[in-house]
Design an enzyme around this catalytic site. Structure first.
Site, short mmCIF file in Angstrom:
data_model
loop_
_atom_site.label_atom_id
_atom_site.label_comp_id
_atom_site.label_asym_id
_atom_site.label_seq_id
_atom_site.Cartn_x
_atom_site.Cartn_y
_atom_site.Cartn_z
N LYS A 61 59.63 125.28 -25.00
CA LYS A 61 59.56 126.74 -24.95
C LYS A 61 59.36 127.33 -26.35
O LYS A 61 59.42 128.53 -26.55
CB LYS A 61 60.85 127.30 -24.32
CG LYS A 61 61.01 126.94 -22.85
CD LYS A 61 62.17 127.68 -22.24
CE LYS A 61 62.65 127.06 -20.95
NZ LYS A 61 61.76 127.30 -19.81
N GLN B 18 65.94 130.52 -24.05
CA GLN B 18 65.05 131.67 -24.28
C GLN B 18 65.31 132.35 -25.62
O GLN B 18 64.42 133.00 -26.16
CB GLN B 18 65.19 132.70 -23.15
CG GLN B 18 64.83 132.19 -21.77
CD GLN B 18 63.34 131.88 -21.59
OE1 GLN B 18 62.48 132.41 -22.31
NE2 GLN B 18 63.01 131.02 -20.65
N1 7TS Z 1 68.13 128.17 -19.48
C1 7TS Z 1 67.26 129.19 -19.49
C2 7TS Z 1 67.73 130.55 -19.92
C3 7TS Z 1 65.93 128.96 -19.14
O1 7TS Z 1 65.06 129.98 -19.17
C4 7TS Z 1 65.52 127.66 -18.76
C5 7TS Z 1 64.12 127.37 -18.29
C6 7TS Z 1 66.47 126.63 -18.79
C7 7TS Z 1 67.76 126.93 -19.15
C8 7TS Z 1 66.13 125.21 -18.48
O2 7TS Z 1 65.29 124.71 -19.47
P1 7TS Z 1 64.62 123.26 -19.31
O3 7TS Z 1 63.68 123.17 -20.46
O4 7TS Z 1 65.71 122.27 -19.36
O5 7TS Z 1 63.92 123.28 -17.98
N2 7TS Z 1 63.46 128.47 -17.76
C9 7TS Z 1 62.31 128.44 -17.03
C10 7TS Z 1 61.69 129.60 -16.58
O6 7TS Z 1 62.07 130.73 -16.80
N3 7TS Z 1 60.59 129.27 -15.87
O7 7TS Z 1 60.49 127.93 -15.87
C11 7TS Z 1 61.55 127.41 -16.58
#
Ligand code: 7TS
Length: 407
Positions: A223, A200
């Site tokens: 993201k 984030q």
């Molecule tokens: N860490 C944080 C702080 C996140 O917000 C997320 C995904 C992840 C790790 C994992 O990321 P990924 O791309 O490997 O899935 N957060 C979210 C959310 O807030 N809603 O859906 C996914």
């Protein structure tokens, strides 16, 4: 700034349930500008091939495009060299790579892994798995009244037993910015390594790994305007050189014999198998797009839109923000409760109004338990979010209040 950017995002023109789309779920994944969509399509149309293998023109072009994307990621975060950037499946993949590559091989009984209660499951579960294998113990920092990580007991907790500190740069639930600099300083005193879950924070805050002082920073392309299926693991060169690969296979070896192998140099040592090549190209295009805006401007816009949202949400009776109300210490993920209406019901009514928000535990169950809230609704913003999106959210919330008989 925001209105002229919106034209780059084709999806924002569509209607949802007959209404203008107010996409307020960027914390889960962001929308993609046409520049990213075109970069991926062009790659497939013009030079699709496997990388690092072929002695033919397309293979060379694909390799150049893939390695070019790595260089863009490295430059974007201020890394010394693109060798320090490993492409992973995403933040989750990167954290597992570190947990299994570093944690599993170095931790032993009596060692500690220091986390915070606001971590996403991706920064909790891999450590639980590794703790089970090694006998290491998980220790958590709690939060203060402003939803920030409480550092008052840090000196007591941070002793020689702590080998790994892993902290979110920004909470995906409360929006609170993590105390990375303070944890880096404390970890240095005891020789622990520091991992920043930048899923984030990297998309929303200017990030410079050279000045941050952490050992690893991990994040996801999807993201930050890029494709799904790819993310980045930045690590300090010395540590990457020492770290074992968590996955074996093609692409990651220097030599393979029947009973043992030698690894390729970093970063390839950590990239077993055919990598997500088109996704890397899209990731590079997303970075170009963000750099054109400038990350200082991205942050400035986020502060402005978050302040606007907090002000407008304060007008909605029975609404409680679950997170800091000071925009200086937070980003644009705004969780809230609306009286005793279940967040899933709030999200469903908002969807009927064309407003996309997320409801639930947001993959942060320990945080929800700690805050004693079963679930929240969450509106989350990015570069294309406008005051009009927020107004539409507020109108939808008034409608939800009416429907659920809140007076
Ligand atoms: N860490 C944080 C702080 C996140 O917000 C997320 C995904 C992840 C790790 C994992 O990321 P990924 O791309 O490997 O899935 N957060 C979210 C959310 O807030 N809603 O859906 C996914």
């Amino acid at each position: 700034m925001t209105n002229h950017l919106r034209a780059d995002f084709p999806i924002l023109d569509r209607l949802v349930n007959g209404k203008r789309l107010a996409y307020l779920d960027s914390g889960a994944t962001t929308q993609k500008p046409i520049q990213v969509i075109d970069a991926v399509a062009d790659y497939y149309k013009t030079c699709n091939s496997n990388v690092h293998r072929g002695a033919h023109t397309l293979a060379d072009e694909a390799t150049t495009a893939y390695e070019g994307a790595r260089a863009k990621v490295a430059q974007f975060i201020g890394a010394d060299s693109s060798d320090e950037v490993v492409f992973t499946k995403g933040t989750t993949g990167a954290l597992n790579t570190i947990a299994y590559g570093w944690g599993l091989n170095r931790l032993q009984e009596g060692d500690r892994i220091l986390l915070t209660v606001m971590e996403h499951h991706a920064n909790v579960v891999p450590w639980q798995l590794v703790a089970k294998h090694t006998g290491a113990e998980l220790v958590y920092l709690e939060l203060d009244d402003n939803y920030r990580v409480d550092l008052s007991g840090l000196d007591k907790i941070m002793d020689e037993r702590v080998k790994i500190v892993s902290v979110s740069g920004m909470s995906n639930v409360t929006g609170a910015i993590g105390p990375v600099a303070e944890l880096v300083a404390a970890a240095r005193r005891v020789g622990a390594i520091v991992i920043v879950d930048g899923a984030q924070s990297v998309p929303h805050l200017p990030t410079n790994v050279a000045t941050l002082g952490a050992d690893f920073v991990v994040f996801s392309a999807h993201k930050m305007l890029g494709p799904t299926g790819i993310g980045a693991l930045w690590g300090r060169r010395e540590i990457l050189n020492e770290m074992e690969p968590a996955e074996g296979g093609g692409e990651m070896i220097a030599d393979v014999q029947l009973y043992e192998s030698r690894w390729a140099p970093i970063p390839h040592k950590f990239e077993a198998g055919t990598p997500p090549i088109a996704q890397a190209v899209g990731f590079g295009a997303a970075i170009d797009y963000l750099e054109k805006i400038g990350m200082t401007e991205v942050r400035r816009h986020e502060i402005e839109i978050t302040q606007y949202a907090l002000d407008r949400l304060a007008e909605v009776p029975d609404l409680r923000i679950v997170g800091p109300t000071d925009v200086a210490i937070r980003g644009g993920a705004v969780s809230f409760e609306l009286g005793d209406v279940h967040p899933h019901d709030v999200a469903t009514i908002l969807d009927q109004e064309g407003v996309a928000v997320r409801a639930g535990h947001h993959c942060a169950k320990p945080l929800m338990r700690y805050l004693n809230v079963p679930a929240t609704a969450r509106a989350s913003f990015y570069v294309y979010t406008t005051p009009e999106d927020i107004d539409q959210l507020v109108t939808g919330l008034h409608r939800a209040r009416e429907l659920f008989g809140l007076t």
